[in-house]
Design a protein around this motif. Structure first.
Motif, short mmCIF file in Angstrom:
data_model
loop_
_atom_site.label_atom_id
_atom_site.label_comp_id
_atom_site.label_asym_id
_atom_site.label_seq_id
_atom_site.Cartn_x
_atom_site.Cartn_y
_atom_site.Cartn_z
N MET A 1 0.79 -1.30 -0.29
CA MET A 1 0.20 -0.22 0.18
C MET A 1 0.99 1.33 -0.27
O MET A 1 0.65 2.22 -0.88
CB MET A 1 -1.04 0.19 1.01
CG MET A 1 -2.20 0.77 0.69
SD MET A 1 -3.26 0.90 -0.15
CE MET A 1 -4.44 0.08 0.48
N GLY A 2 1.60 1.33 0.91
CA GLY A 2 3.05 2.57 0.66
C GLY A 2 3.65 2.71 -0.16
O GLY A 2 2.86 3.84 -0.99
N ALA A 3 3.64 1.87 -0.67
CA ALA A 3 4.78 2.56 -2.89
C ALA A 3 3.19 2.77 -3.11
O ALA A 3 3.68 3.34 -4.32
CB ALA A 3 4.97 1.29 -2.91
N ALA A 4 2.22 1.68 -3.58
CA ALA A 4 1.27 2.63 -4.80
C ALA A 4 0.81 3.85 -4.04
O ALA A 4 0.69 4.48 -5.13
CB ALA A 4 0.12 1.59 -4.85
N PHE A 5 0.19 4.29 -2.72
CA PHE A 5 0.25 5.57 -2.77
C PHE A 5 1.82 6.49 -3.11
O PHE A 5 1.08 7.33 -3.83
CB PHE A 5 0.18 5.38 -0.81
CG PHE A 5 -1.02 5.70 -0.55
CD1 PHE A 5 -1.48 7.16 0.38
CD2 PHE A 5 -2.03 4.44 -0.94
CE1 PHE A 5 -2.76 6.75 0.68
CE2 PHE A 5 -3.26 4.48 -0.02
CZ PHE A 5 -4.02 5.84 0.38
N GLY A 6 2.72 5.93 -2.61
CA GLY A 6 4.16 7.39 -3.27
C GLY A 6 4.07 7.20 -4.67
O GLY A 6 4.45 8.12 -5.36
N SER A 7 3.83 6.11 -5.31
CA SER A 7 3.15 6.06 -6.46
C SER A 7 2.67 7.52 -7.26
O SER A 7 3.26 7.84 -8.70
CB SER A 7 3.30 4.46 -7.41
OG SER A 7 2.20 4.42 -6.85
N GLN A 8 1.77 7.45 -6.55
CA GLN A 8 0.58 8.28 -6.95
C GLN A 8 1.36 9.51 -6.31
O GLN A 8 0.47 10.87 -7.27
CB GLN A 8 -0.52 8.35 -6.17
CG GLN A 8 -1.28 6.79 -6.65
CD GLN A 8 -2.23 6.92 -7.77
OE1 GLN A 8 -3.06 7.85 -8.08
NE2 GLN A 8 -2.38 5.92 -8.47
N LEU A 9 1.72 10.22 -5.64
CA LEU A 9 2.02 11.30 -5.50
C LEU A 9 4.06 11.35 -6.53
O LEU A 9 3.79 12.71 -6.92
CB LEU A 9 2.89 11.36 -4.15
CG LEU A 9 2.02 11.40 -2.94
CD1 LEU A 9 2.62 11.58 -1.00
CD2 LEU A 9 0.81 12.38 -3.14
N THR A 10 4.45 10.64 -6.74
CA THR A 10 5.77 10.51 -7.82
C THR A 10 5.39 11.25 -8.77
O THR A 10 5.75 11.90 -9.52
CB THR A 10 6.68 9.68 -7.88
OG1 THR A 10 6.11 8.62 -7.90
CG2 THR A 10 7.20 9.01 -6.53
N ALA A 11 3.84 10.92 -9.27
CA ALA A 11 3.63 10.84 -10.33
C ALA A 11 2.78 12.35 -10.80
O ALA A 11 2.77 13.06 -12.18
CB ALA A 11 1.65 10.17 -10.97
N ARG A 12 2.72 13.14 -9.45
CA ARG A 12 2.69 14.98 -9.65
C ARG A 12 3.79 15.18 -9.75
O ARG A 12 3.78 16.72 -9.56
CB ARG A 12 1.73 14.95 -8.25
CG ARG A 12 -0.20 14.42 -8.61
CD ARG A 12 -0.47 14.87 -7.60
NE ARG A 12 -0.36 16.24 -7.73
CZ ARG A 12 -0.79 17.57 -6.93
NH1 ARG A 12 -1.16 16.46 -5.53
NH2 ARG A 12 -1.24 17.72 -6.93
#
Length: 268
Positions: free
Chosen positions: A1-12
């Motif tokens: 879950m942490g990596a998935a959340f992080g990827s949403q932010l790095t995409a921004r």
């Protein structure tokens, strides 16, 4: 879950740090794929404006204590683990100089088009800042007001049904299977829309996640007790999940998962 959340932010275009200490190679690979930057904990805490704690529920207090020992004053600590409101309060007390936001996640990891909802409760300007972080992503935010504990209570109230139901489904199937009527049970369940009894393929997934779900349901028991409600069902579900300790993060067949769940009659 942490990596998935992080990827949403790095995409921004937002820089997301993570601490690799004590983590597996699989965790590292997920973090790299998500575009997260590795940093030792002291460096991570020196540079982070917001810390999002997403870890196994049993480790939530330990993580907060590590952050507190380093210092995280005047910044935002988002406690997003599936823990009781009481534990959220204890964590907030560990971080008196920071603003602790009570949060909870409902839904699947936001990958491959899936979405999750991040519920938030706490000081309004801080929760609004967290909402802006995830604006336009596959993580939907929803404010529950300023009362710390509301988000955690909502999560555990949901978990007390959803996860305990998965345990009950496995036990029901196991009982029917032991008496040679497993297929008949599934045929009955198929007549009811959305019955977990029909989803025997989820039993191995429950087994693999039991090491995380058990402590979560123990906290759900505390939530029920605090509300003056019986907690025995949740405690029994948590104890049942302990039988799957050996299945942690493994890929099993339904038969293998059920074998682990059954007690050897010779054990009494």
């Amino acid at each position: 879950m942490g990596a998935a959340f992080g990827s949403q932010l790095t995409a921004r275009g937002i820089t997301v740090l993570w601490c690799p200490d004590g983590r597996s190679e699989a965790s590292g690979e997920r973090a790299r794929h998500a575009g997260l930057k590795a940093a030792a904990l002291p460096s991570l805490l020196d540079h982070a404006d917001v810390l999002l704690s997403l870890c196994p529920p049993a480790a939530a207090t330990e993580v907060a204590a590590l952050v507190a020992s380093h210092g995280f004053a005047e910044r935002t600590y988002v406690e997003a683990n599936a823990i009781s409101p009481e534990r959220v309060g204890l964590i907030a007390a560990l971080l008196p100089g920071a603003e602790t936001i009570d949060a909870s996640v409902v839904g699947s990891p936001p990958v491959g088009g899936k979405t999750a909802t991040l519920y938030l409760a706490g000081e309004q300007t801080r929760t609004e800042a967290v909402e802006r972080l995830f604006a336009g992503t596959d993580i939907h935010t929803h404010s529950l007001g300023t009362e710390v504990g509301a988000a955690s209570a909502l999560k555990l109230a949901y978990s007390s049904y959803q996860k305990a139901s998965r345990v009950l489904a496995a036990l029901s199937y196991g009982a029917a299977q032991a008496h040679g009527v497993g297929d008949e049970l599934l045929a009955i369940a198929a007549k009811r829309t959305g019955s977990y009894l029909t989803e025997t393929g989820y039993i191995p997934k429950t087994a693999a996640r039991a090491w995380r779900w058990g402590p979560e349901l123990a906290d759900a028991a505390a939530l029920l007790s605090d509300a003056g409600l019986p907690d025995e069902l949740m405690l029994a579900a948590a104890a049942t999940l302990e039988r799957w300790d050996a299945a942690r993060d493994t890929r099993l067949s339904v038969e293998e998962a059920m074998k682990l769940l059954r007690r050897d009659p010779e054990e009494g």
